[in-house]
Scaffold this motif. Structure first.
Motif, PDB file in Angstrom:
ATOM      1  N   ALA A  39       0.791  -1.324   0.009  1.00  0.00           N
ATOM      2  CA  ALA A  39      -0.086   0.119  -0.157  1.00  0.00           C
ATOM      3  C   ALA A  39       0.869   1.220  -0.043  1.00  0.00           C
ATOM      4  CB  ALA A  39      -0.908   0.023   1.105  1.00  0.00           C
ATOM      5  N   LEU A  43       0.950   3.807  -3.154  1.00  0.00           N
ATOM      6  CA  LEU A  43       0.443   5.061  -2.920  1.00  0.00           C
ATOM      7  C   LEU A  43       1.453   6.042  -3.211  1.00  0.00           C
ATOM      8  CD1 LEU A  43      -1.865   6.627  -2.213  1.00  0.00           C
ATOM      9  CD2 LEU A  43      -0.904   6.512   0.231  1.00  0.00           C
ATOM     10  N   TRP A  46       2.362   6.189  -7.202  1.00  0.00           N
ATOM     11  CA  TRP A  46       1.199   6.752  -7.754  1.00  0.00           C
ATOM     12  C   TRP A  46       1.189   8.266  -7.563  1.00  0.00           C
ATOM     13  CZ3 TRP A  46      -3.557   8.436  -5.934  1.00  0.00           C
ATOM     14  CH2 TRP A  46      -4.481   8.852  -6.855  1.00  0.00           C
TER      15      TRP A  46
END
Length: 89
Positions: A39, A43, A46
């Motif tokens: 995660a 994250l 991105w």
């Protein structure tokens, strides 16, 4: 930005999470640390590409940002879920 970049971010998270899950004594679950690592890496990568744009150089830098955000997420995870629950990091 292709699917391969997402896969590389996920692999960075898997490696980071697995290392923390196996090496840090306070972490209870390797599976949870891998999930947190993925995660954080995805994250971080991105958001970096979203904010800085898509180019060959920015995609390369997103890998480093992905690793740093993964490390920050895993550090916070190990502080929160420590075995002794003293709240010290």
């Amino acid at each position: 930005m292709g699917a391969s970049l997402w896969i590389v971010w996920a692999v960075i998270g898997i490696i980071g999470g697995f290392m923390v899950g196996r090496l840090v004594p306070g972490v209870r679950s390797v599976f949870l640390s891998v999930c947190v690592g993925i995660a954080g890496a995805v994250l971080g990568g991105w958001l970096f590409v979203l904010l800085c744009g898509v180019s060959e150089r920015m995609e390369s830098l997103s890998l480093a940002v992905s690793a740093v955000v993964c490390a920050i997420f895993l550090w916070a995870f190990s502080c929160i879920t420590g075995k002794d629950n003293t709240g010290e990091c």
